[in-house]
Write an enzyme that holds these catalytic residues in place. Structure first.
Site, PDB file in Angstrom:
ATOM      1  N   GLU A 192      57.007 -26.607 -32.057  1.00  0.00           N
ATOM      2  CA  GLU A 192      56.641 -25.474 -33.505  1.00  0.00           C
ATOM      3  C   GLU A 192      58.361 -26.114 -34.206  1.00  0.00           C
ATOM      4  O   GLU A 192      59.190 -25.623 -34.357  1.00  0.00           O
ATOM      5  CB  GLU A 192      56.129 -24.720 -33.605  1.00  0.00           C
ATOM      6  CG  GLU A 192      56.010 -23.869 -34.712  1.00  0.00           C
ATOM      7  CD  GLU A 192      55.486 -24.697 -35.833  1.00  0.00           C
ATOM      8  OE1 GLU A 192      55.678 -24.605 -36.933  1.00  0.00           O
ATOM      9  OE2 GLU A 192      54.224 -25.276 -35.527  1.00  0.00           O
ATOM     10  N   LYS A 238      46.301 -11.435 -47.310  1.00  0.00           N
ATOM     11  CA  LYS A 238      45.952  -9.954 -46.904  1.00  0.00           C
ATOM     12  C   LYS A 238      46.326  -8.983 -46.902  1.00  0.00           C
ATOM     13  O   LYS A 238      45.590  -7.839 -47.498  1.00  0.00           O
ATOM     14  CB  LYS A 238      45.028  -9.749 -46.030  1.00  0.00           C
ATOM     15  CG  LYS A 238      43.969 -11.275 -46.034  1.00  0.00           C
ATOM     16  CD  LYS A 238      43.881 -12.930 -46.524  1.00  0.00           C
ATOM     17  CE  LYS A 238      42.599 -13.624 -46.738  1.00  0.00           C
ATOM     18  NZ  LYS A 238      43.229 -14.976 -47.865  1.00  0.00           N
ATOM     19  N   ALA A 259      46.547 -23.978 -57.715  1.00  0.00           N
ATOM     20  CA  ALA A 259      46.148 -23.595 -56.383  1.00  0.00           C
ATOM     21  C   ALA A 259      44.597 -24.047 -55.959  1.00  0.00           C
ATOM     22  O   ALA A 259      43.217 -24.018 -56.845  1.00  0.00           O
ATOM     23  CB  ALA A 259      45.723 -22.198 -56.839  1.00  0.00           C
ATOM     24  N   HIS A 306      21.837   3.653 -39.182  1.00  0.00           N
ATOM     25  CA  HIS A 306      22.741   4.442 -41.172  1.00  0.00           C
ATOM     26  C   HIS A 306      23.026   5.222 -41.178  1.00  0.00           C
ATOM     27  O   HIS A 306      23.062   6.064 -39.676  1.00  0.00           O
ATOM     28  CB  HIS A 306      20.713   4.812 -41.305  1.00  0.00           C
ATOM     29  CG  HIS A 306      20.843   5.381 -42.377  1.00  0.00           C
ATOM     30  ND1 HIS A 306      20.322   4.760 -43.925  1.00  0.00           N
ATOM     31  CD2 HIS A 306      20.177   6.395 -43.288  1.00  0.00           C
ATOM     32  CE1 HIS A 306      20.399   5.403 -44.613  1.00  0.00           C
ATOM     33  NE2 HIS A 306      20.093   6.782 -44.063  1.00  0.00           N
ATOM     34  N   GLY A 342      39.640 -22.146 -59.432  1.00  0.00           N
ATOM     35  CA  GLY A 342      39.510 -21.360 -58.695  1.00  0.00           C
ATOM     36  C   GLY A 342      38.759 -21.062 -57.578  1.00  0.00           C
ATOM     37  O   GLY A 342      37.362 -20.593 -57.785  1.00  0.00           O
ATOM     38  N   GLY A 343      38.851 -21.968 -57.041  1.00  0.00           N
ATOM     39  CA  GLY A 343      39.034 -21.519 -55.835  1.00  0.00           C
ATOM     40  C   GLY A 343      39.475 -20.385 -54.664  1.00  0.00           C
ATOM     41  O   GLY A 343      39.764 -19.324 -55.419  1.00  0.00           O
ATOM     42  N   ALA A 344      39.316 -20.063 -53.139  1.00  0.00           N
ATOM     43  CA  ALA A 344      39.343 -18.704 -52.552  1.00  0.00           C
ATOM     44  C   ALA A 344      40.979 -18.738 -53.310  1.00  0.00           C
ATOM     45  O   ALA A 344      40.621 -17.287 -53.218  1.00  0.00           O
ATOM     46  CB  ALA A 344      39.353 -18.711 -51.293  1.00  0.00           C
ATOM     47  N   ASP A 382      43.415 -28.770 -39.881  1.00  0.00           N
ATOM     48  CA  ASP A 382      43.747 -28.794 -41.254  1.00  0.00           C
ATOM     49  C   ASP A 382      43.591 -30.306 -41.436  1.00  0.00           C
ATOM     50  O   ASP A 382      43.501 -30.761 -42.114  1.00  0.00           O
ATOM     51  CB  ASP A 382      44.762 -28.804 -42.372  1.00  0.00           C
ATOM     52  CG  ASP A 382      43.977 -26.547 -42.614  1.00  0.00           C
ATOM     53  OD1 ASP A 382      43.308 -26.252 -42.312  1.00  0.00           O
ATOM     54  OD2 ASP A 382      45.392 -26.036 -43.159  1.00  0.00           O
TER      55      ASP A 382
END
Length: 472
Positions: free
Chosen positions: A38, A55, A269, A445, A182-184, A312
């Site tokens: 890596e 996030k 983006a 519930h 305008g993707g994620a 990816d």
């Protein structure tokens, strides 16, 4: 799990992201001797510049937004502007803790971690470019991930034009921001900066945002995000970026007319592309153009025996959890445990507020595959008591089932905790569950999960908490 299966195997994993390090751990658990190469920190883009940092900042932006609403209700107009530098420090602390945890996992599983850039000498040997060290293996797993996709826009190299990696290095909030895409990635950053007080504009080339999602889901998210105050402009073709009057000016064609939008920063983006340029693929007989995915079979094996590729770098859905699943499958195959990778139940989540999530076939794809008799059920969060309690009743749950056995084949949802709720449908599709199976499952519930059951019951024409069933 047979920990003896991998005995006698030595596996080399190139890339320590969300696909690479789980592949290394899995191979080690199976008894193989494993080396992980890596060049950056273990955890890859996801941990250091993607999933986790964004996030964290989205969570902070949501809390800031809730505070702003509280201040407004209390009649206080002034609101503290967040210090981006401080938030970035907190973000780095979280990333640091998770990095140490990942390093510990690798160490405990006796995975040897080598720092550097891996490149092929031959199909069984990888050289670390920085040191010249050569590492041999009975199999090699490529997990080099992706990098930002830069469309051919004039002016994209100007100062202040950023990608999703570099924008996380800002130390102060920009006053204005144009987001191209305008993707994620684009809509998540749009909501984040909008809530922090930045004036944001989103430009999307295609006629809808989240272009790969269900049509109805895309339209709902456009309405919800626009209603929150974020200008989103689909069908916008960016011609170029230039500097002027201390700002960046984005030339964009909309409806046949060209106009300029000024902003302090521009975020490109437009997505991501497979990265493998430094691997030396031609040395092992793989001729893959830069930015194009490495082709693999259902066992994640390339055209070269003993060389696997995951995540990816093989294209498809560029998602961390998809890379993890592929990594574990590739590790099994690398030690002779034959396993096929299945893609029918891979969830996708957009972490805006409300969240958007999907799995399997969209309604359009299902109708194309199964015809007009496909079963579709919907339930709005306005009819869910928990969503009302939490003040987050925008959106819906939609489920799709094939007409013969009424097995679930897809779902999409926009609403509170959609990223968690989608897991029930993911499991249902994985287990080939029917509408009846889910409908007969008791849901607590008051919970948001009741919306999933009600959507399933709507597909059967038996929903309880919405008006009589729609015509099908």
């Amino acid at each position: 799990m047979n920990s003896e299966m991998g005995k006698g195997h030595s596996i080399v994993v190139v890339g320590g992201g969300p696909g690479g390090y789980p592949a290394a751990i899995k191979a080690a658990q199976l008894g193989a001797e494993v080396t992980l190469i890596e060049k950056g920190g273990v955890g890859g883009t996801c941990l250091h510049r993607g999933c986790i940092p964004t996030k964290f900042l989205l969570k902070e932006a949501k809390e800031h937004s809730l505070l702003a609403k509280y201040f407004k209700k209390a009649g206080k107009e002034e609101m503290v502007v967040p210090e981006l530098a401080s938030l970035m420090q907190q973000k780095d602390k979280v990333v640091g803790q998770l990095t140490k945890g990942t390093q510990s996992l690798l160490q405990r599983n006796k995975v040897k971690v080598v720092s550097g850039t891996g490149a092929f000498v031959n199909p069984q040997t990888v050289r670390v470019l920085e040191t010249g060290e050569e590492i041999k293996g009975t199999a090699v797993i490529i997990a080099t991930g992706s990098d930002s996709l830069w469309p051919p826009i004039e002016g994209k190299d100007l100062p202040g034009v950023l990608d999703s990696d570099r924008i996380l290095s800002l130390d102060k909030l920009p006053k204005s921001l144009v987001i191209i895409g305008g993707g994620a990635i684009g809509v998540e950053f749009a909501q984040m900066f909008h809530r922090f007080g930045t004036e944001v504009t989103v430009l999307e080339l295609l006629p809808k945002i989240l272009p790969w999602e269900d049509e109805e889901l895309s339209k709902m998210m456009l309405r919800l995000l626009t209603k929150s105050g974020i200008p989103i402009q689909p069908s916008s073709q960016v011609q170029g970026i230039k500097q002027g009057d201390g700002v960046l000016k984005v030339a964009v064609v909309q409806g046949g007319e060209t106009k300029e939008i000024a902003a302090e920063n521009v975020l490109v983006a437009a997505g991501r592309r497979p990265f493998h340029e430094s691997l030396g693929l031609k040395e092992i007989g793989l001729d893959v153009p830069p930015g194009k995915p490495i082709q693999v079979n259902e066992y994640l094996e390339t055209g070269v025996p003993g060389v696997y590729a995951i995540g990816d770098v093989v294209g498809g859905m560029m998602l961390a959890h998809k890379a993890t699943a592929e990594g574990e499958i590739a590790a099994c195959n690398a030690v002779g445990m034959r396993k096929e990778m299945l893609y029918t139940a891979i969830p996708s989540v957009v972490y805006t507020d409300p969240e958007a999530a999907s799995v399997g076939l969209s309604e359009e794809a299902a109708r194309e595959k199964y015809g007009s008799e496909v079963l579709v059920g919907k339930f709005p969060f306005t009819a869910n008591s928990r969503a009302m309690i939490e003040g987050s009743s925008g959106g819906f749950v939609k489920v799709i089932a094939e007409p013969k056995m009424e097995c679930l084949v897809g779902a999409c949802m926009a609403g509170p905790q959609a990223g968690h709720l989608i897991a029930e449908v993911v499991l249902a599709i994985q287990m080939e569950a029917t509408l009846e199976d889910v409908a007969e499952t008791v849901h607590a519930h008051p919970t948001l999960s009741e919306a999933v059951r009600e959507a399933v019951m709507d597909a059967k024409g038996e929903a309880i908490h919405i008006p009589p069933p729609r015509k099908r």
